[in-house]
Design a protein around this motif. Structure first.
Motif, PDB file in Angstrom:
ATOM      1  N   GLY A  23     -36.973   4.057 -11.358  1.00  0.00           N
ATOM      2  CA  GLY A  23     -37.300   5.207 -10.523  1.00  0.00           C
ATOM      3  C   GLY A  23     -36.250   5.469  -9.459  1.00  0.00           C
ATOM      4  O   GLY A  23     -35.590   4.550  -8.967  1.00  0.00           O
ATOM      5  N   SER A  24     -36.097   6.738  -9.101  1.00  0.00           N
ATOM      6  CA  SER A  24     -35.144   7.132  -8.070  1.00  0.00           C
ATOM      7  C   SER A  24     -35.887   7.487  -6.791  1.00  0.00           C
ATOM      8  O   SER A  24     -36.897   8.208  -6.823  1.00  0.00           O
ATOM      9  CB  SER A  24     -34.322   8.327  -8.548  1.00  0.00           C
ATOM     10  N   PHE A  25     -35.377   6.989  -5.678  1.00  0.00           N
ATOM     11  CA  PHE A  25     -36.034   7.233  -4.391  1.00  0.00           C
ATOM     12  C   PHE A  25     -35.614   8.564  -3.760  1.00  0.00           C
ATOM     13  O   PHE A  25     -36.122   8.932  -2.712  1.00  0.00           O
ATOM     14  CB  PHE A  25     -35.714   6.101  -3.420  1.00  0.00           C
ATOM     15  N   GLY A  26     -34.683   9.272  -4.396  1.00  0.00           N
ATOM     16  CA  GLY A  26     -34.158  10.487  -3.790  1.00  0.00           C
ATOM     17  C   GLY A  26     -35.229  11.515  -3.499  1.00  0.00           C
ATOM     18  O   GLY A  26     -35.337  12.030  -2.377  1.00  0.00           O
ATOM     19  N   ILE A  27     -36.042  11.830  -4.514  1.00  0.00           N
ATOM     20  CA  ILE A  27     -37.089  12.843  -4.336  1.00  0.00           C
ATOM     21  C   ILE A  27     -38.126  12.370  -3.317  1.00  0.00           C
ATOM     22  O   ILE A  27     -38.589  13.148  -2.467  1.00  0.00           O
ATOM     23  CB  ILE A  27     -37.762  13.161  -5.686  1.00  0.00           C
ATOM     24  N   ILE A  28     -38.501  11.065  -3.397  1.00  0.00           N
ATOM     25  CA  ILE A  28     -39.505  10.534  -2.473  1.00  0.00           C
ATOM     26  C   ILE A  28     -39.017  10.627  -1.035  1.00  0.00           C
ATOM     27  O   ILE A  28     -39.745  11.091  -0.142  1.00  0.00           O
ATOM     28  CB  ILE A  28     -39.840   9.075  -2.834  1.00  0.00           C
ATOM     29  N   LEU A  29     -37.782  10.189  -0.794  1.00  0.00           N
ATOM     30  CA  LEU A  29     -37.259  10.190   0.572  1.00  0.00           C
ATOM     31  C   LEU A  29     -37.107  11.600   1.120  1.00  0.00           C
ATOM     32  O   LEU A  29     -37.295  11.843   2.323  1.00  0.00           O
ATOM     33  CB  LEU A  29     -35.914   9.460   0.603  1.00  0.00           C
TER      34      LEU A  29
END
Length: 289
Positions: A23-29
């Motif tokens: 998973g990538s944290f980009g969208i969440i952050l």
């Protein structure tokens, strides 16, 4: 302490598992500050609207209580039994007149001053003194005394649990507020329907962060705190219930040793002193009180 450890484990396992699965944290952050503002901010606003200042203050104190753990330790239960032993012994051997000086001025009483941690708790001392005072006024029917003390404890128990119930209500509502945030995110996405697929995908992902955050805050943050606070309040309620058990046993005509033994058997198991331990503690009490 265990609250902090538990929250760290939650964060590591949830977000660590997300990262290890690719998973990538980009969208969440990117979405997190706004979603947190909508969900947690909305929940706090609703909490303030729904509760009195006393409940709100109690909730903040309750969170501190969860971090510190139960107020009463094993030695406090032993000391309470020793205190009640001395009070019952004084009433039995010297009469109710001799006990009046101790219950009218517990801060100066030779009996109470042997147990400073108990004296520090105004409610505990007041509860003991009020009902012994009623004994001196010939309120000596064991069943009536037990009913009166039970009603008093139930009222106190209900008042103490109001902040805990309020926190649990907040936890129950957070998933729904997460859906509100997600719906707003979808509304925003529909307003940008002409954007490229990759842009729309990021916007939908950001909206889903709202659903995730509502459930995450509810079941992994607020609800465990509310549940633990309920456990602590129930355990501390046993401390007060112990007073009732010993005083009612005294009214039933049992000698002090029997009354405190009946009380000892009702101490929470993890804090219950052994029979010999309590006997030794009583034997070490000052003889000239």
């Amino acid at each position: 302490m265990f609250l902090i450890i538990g929250l760290i484990v939650v964060l590591v396992m949830v977000f660590g598992g997300f990262a290890l699965s690719g998973g990538s944290f980009g969208i969440i952050l990117k979405a997190l500050p706004f979603e947190l503002m909508i969900i947690f901010g909305g929940a706090i606003g609703a909490y303030i609207s729904a509760n009195s200042t006393g409940v709100i203050s109690g909730s903040l104190k309750g969170i501190g209580k969860v971090m510190k753990g139960p107020h009463w330790k094993a030695e406090d239960y032993r000391d309470l039994l020793c205190l009640l032993f001395l009070l019952c012994k004084t009433m039995r051997t010297k009469g109710v007149v001799a006990i009046e000086a101790h219950i009218e001025n517990p801060e100066e009483s030779k009996i109470f001053q042997n147990f400073p941690r108990i004296v520090e708790d105004h409610h505990v001392v007041e509860f003991i003194c009020d009902y012994i005072r009623m004994l001196t006024m010939n309120f000596d029917d064991p069943m009536q005394m037990e009913d009166a003390m039970t009603a008093d404890l139930e009222k106190h128990h209900a008042e103490l649990h109001e902040p805990q119930h309020a926190l649990q209500t907040m936890a129950d509502g957070l998933p729904a507020i997460g859906i509100v945030a997600a719906v707003l995110g979808i509304v925003k996405t529909m307003g940008a329907i002409a954007e490229p697929v990759e842009v729309l995908g990021g916007m939908v992902g950001g909206a889903l962060v709202g659903t995730f955050l509502g459930i995450f805050l509810s079941y992994l943050m607020v609800a465990p705190i509310a549940g633990r606070l309920g456990q602590i309040l129930n355990e501390e309620g046993q401390f007060m219930n112990l007073i009732k058990i010993v005083l009612v046993s005294h009214l039933q005509g049992n000698p002090p040793q029997i009354s405190v033994e009946i009380g000892r058997r009702n101490v929470p198991s993890q804090h219950m002193p052994g029979f010999i331990e309590l006997e030794e503690a009583i034997a070490e009490l000052p003889p000239d009180i």
